[in-house]
Design a protein around this motif. Structure first.
Motif, short mmCIF file in Angstrom:
data_model
loop_
_atom_site.label_atom_id
_atom_site.label_comp_id
_atom_site.label_asym_id
_atom_site.label_seq_id
_atom_site.Cartn_x
_atom_site.Cartn_y
_atom_site.Cartn_z
N PRO A 45 13.44 49.61 105.06
CA PRO A 45 12.79 50.64 104.24
C PRO A 45 11.63 51.33 104.92
O PRO A 45 11.12 52.34 104.41
CB PRO A 45 12.31 49.83 103.01
CG PRO A 45 12.17 48.44 103.49
CD PRO A 45 13.24 48.26 104.53
N VAL A 46 11.20 50.82 106.08
CA VAL A 46 10.05 51.39 106.76
C VAL A 46 10.18 51.13 108.26
O VAL A 46 10.69 50.10 108.68
CB VAL A 46 8.75 50.76 106.21
CG1 VAL A 46 8.75 49.26 106.35
CG2 VAL A 46 7.51 51.36 106.84
N SER A 47 9.73 52.06 109.07
CA SER A 47 9.74 51.85 110.51
C SER A 47 8.52 51.03 110.92
O SER A 47 7.55 50.91 110.16
CB SER A 47 9.72 53.19 111.25
OG SER A 47 8.46 53.83 111.09
N HIS A 48 8.54 50.53 112.16
CA HIS A 48 7.39 49.80 112.65
C HIS A 48 6.15 50.69 112.67
O HIS A 48 5.05 50.28 112.27
CB HIS A 48 7.65 49.26 114.06
CG HIS A 48 6.42 48.66 114.70
ND1 HIS A 48 5.59 49.39 115.53
CD2 HIS A 48 5.87 47.43 114.61
CE1 HIS A 48 4.58 48.62 115.92
NE2 HIS A 48 4.73 47.43 115.38
N GLY A 49 6.31 51.92 113.14
CA GLY A 49 5.18 52.84 113.20
C GLY A 49 4.59 53.12 111.83
O GLY A 49 3.36 53.19 111.68
#
Length: 257
Positions: A45-49
């Motif tokens: 649901p979310v990128s590392h950045g």
């Protein structure tokens, strides 16, 4: 000539042996990759950045608890760790122990939350229901024993990669059940799509920063009923969570006493 043929034949055999070894090694790596990402699974649901930016911003904005830095871990809807980040300047700027606690919080909140209208359940909401009671009346006492943390998946790998896009937990179901503040489900509209866990300070501060992170990421459920209710005594009757040091500004809380 026969000697040359013998040498060429030997080379062919050796080359074949090397090829077989290489293929077996590739198969082993493929098997390991399959274990780390069984069936591919839902997307993160979310990128590392995005997670790194959100936990850094949330930690800077939050002044509750001990004012520590934090680990944040996101899991997919199937419970696989898919992003790990920290808010401090380096790996050791926040409690190292909190990395795997954050992962277990994300796993817990995701695993106990449903699509709207039934909606989310936070790790903070579990506290009062799992405590031992002289009357034996707590309905979820012993909950944490049914879903233990996979220590090998949590502690494996190169520490230099912790909190990076190559964190060794990525793609693994670390599991674990945490029953105090810091774990929230993530939503895309009415649909639950994963979870985020935060750890590194008091349980109330962890919940507060997780609440901020979810808001920053715009992954809030339609009815965010997964608040923390800070009470002097947490019981099944109150459904509450104990007070923490410096908890007045805790985000995502209901009434306190």
């Amino acid at each position: 000539m026969s000697h040359l043929k013998h040498k060429l034949g030997t080379a062919t055999v050796l080359g074949g042996t090397a090829l077989v070894a290489m293929l077996m090694s590739s198969a082993a790596w493929a098997h390991e990759d399959a274990e780390r990402n069984p069936g591919g699974g839902p997307s993160c649901p979310v990128s590392h950045g995005q997670l790194k930016a959100a936990v850094t911003q949330a930690a800077a904005a939050d002044s509750t608890g001990l004012n520590n830095d934090f680990w944040a871990v996101a899991v997919t809807r199937s419970g696989q760790v898919c992003a790990v980040a920290y808010s401090g300047g380096n790996i050791y700027a926040q409690w190292l122990l909190s990395r795997q606690i954050a992962a277990a919080k994300a796993y817990t909140a995701n695993g106990l939350s449903l699509d709207a209208p039934k909606g989310p359940l936070s790790t903070a909401q579990l506290y009062g229901f799992v405590q031992p009671s002289p009357s034996g009346g707590n309905p979820l006492f012993g909950l944490e024993g049914g879903n233990v943390l996979d220590a090998r998946a949590a502690y494996d790998g190169n520490v230099a990669e912790f909190g990076t896009p190559r964190d060794p937990m990525i793609g693994r179901r670390v599991g674990g059940t945490i029953t105090f503040g810091g774990g929230l489900a993530l939503y895309d509209g009415k649909r639950a799509i994963g979870g985020v866990g935060v750890s590194g300070d008091t349980a109330c501060a962890d919940h507060s920063v997780a609440w901020r992170i979810r808001s920053i990421l715009k992954l809030v459920p339609p009815s965010p009923t997964d608040t923390i209710t800070l009470t002097a005594g947490a019981t099944p009757a109150t459904g509450g969570h104990p007070r923490c040091p410096n908890d007045t500004g805790t985000q995502g809380q209901t009434a306190t006493n």
